[in-house]
Design a protein around this motif. Sequence first.
Motif, mmCIF file in Angstrom:
data_model
loop_
_atom_site.group_PDB
_atom_site.id
_atom_site.type_symbol
_atom_site.label_atom_id
_atom_site.label_comp_id
_atom_site.label_asym_id
_atom_site.label_seq_id
_atom_site.Cartn_x
_atom_site.Cartn_y
_atom_site.Cartn_z
ATOM 1 N N THR A 89 0.884 -1.110 -0.055
ATOM 2 C CA THR A 89 -0.074 0.154 0.058
ATOM 3 C C THR A 89 1.036 1.238 0.076
ATOM 4 O O THR A 89 0.696 2.130 -0.639
ATOM 5 N N ARG A 90 1.855 1.298 0.815
ATOM 6 C CA ARG A 90 2.743 2.733 0.750
ATOM 7 C C ARG A 90 3.566 2.703 -0.430
ATOM 8 O O ARG A 90 3.829 3.785 -0.998
ATOM 9 N N ARG B 149 0.865 3.823 -3.070
ATOM 10 C CA ARG B 149 0.568 5.351 -2.638
ATOM 11 C C ARG B 149 2.013 6.184 -3.051
ATOM 12 O O ARG B 149 1.558 7.324 -3.795
ATOM 13 N N ASP B 150 2.985 5.741 -2.771
ATOM 14 C CA ASP B 150 4.097 6.493 -3.267
ATOM 15 C C ASP B 150 4.336 6.485 -4.637
ATOM 16 O O ASP B 150 4.758 7.723 -5.285
ATOM 17 N N ALA C 99 1.950 6.413 -6.973
ATOM 18 C CA ALA C 99 0.876 7.350 -7.274
ATOM 19 C C ALA C 99 1.189 8.686 -7.234
ATOM 20 O O ALA C 99 0.879 9.811 -7.974
ATOM 21 N N ALA C 100 1.887 9.072 -6.174
ATOM 22 C CA ALA C 100 2.399 10.471 -5.963
ATOM 23 C C ALA C 100 3.389 10.891 -6.744
ATOM 24 O O ALA C 100 3.377 12.288 -7.173
#
Length: 186
Positions: free
Chosen positions: A168-169, A172-173, A175-176
């Motif tokens: 997940t991390r 998310r990173d 996607a950023a």
Amino acid sequence: MARARMDRGDEPSMFDPRVLDPDQEVVSLRGMDDAEIDQIVELLRTLRLWREAEERMSEASRRYMKLGDTDMRALRFIIAGQQNGMVVTPGAIAEHLGISTASTTKLLDRLAAAGHVRRLPHPSDRRSVAVEVRDETRRAARDTVGRSHARRFDVAARLTPSQREVVTRFLRDLAATADEDHHPTS
């Protein structure tokens, strides 16, 4: 540093900075050995495979149901609302999709004409209408999108809680980085 690994035959990996950036102008490989770089390249290649598979699944669902992406998103929202006892209104659909009320009206006209939804009087607000997905469309969505989602959920469920946190991390990173690409620093 060794030569870049090849993907297929003599074709170099297009995810390998040793191929795309051999002078390390953009990607620094400092402190990494070839095995580590190979592993990162394989991870990026596998992400591409997932993205391509996800695009094929979405396209197949849209083709099967003869709908565009926004129409499919609207149907999923309406179905989820119905399944949770919510009265779904055109305003709620517009807000969820981030589109204007005029666009929502056109979308609902399209979905109604195709037999996917129906508009009913709102149970408590006579100025509004309730939107419901027809049973045939709900079943078709369950049999396509729903079953695909269930298989993806099962894959995620096989991970341990700590593995899910790492993935997940990471995602998310990742996607950023797309946001950063749209707003580059000077």
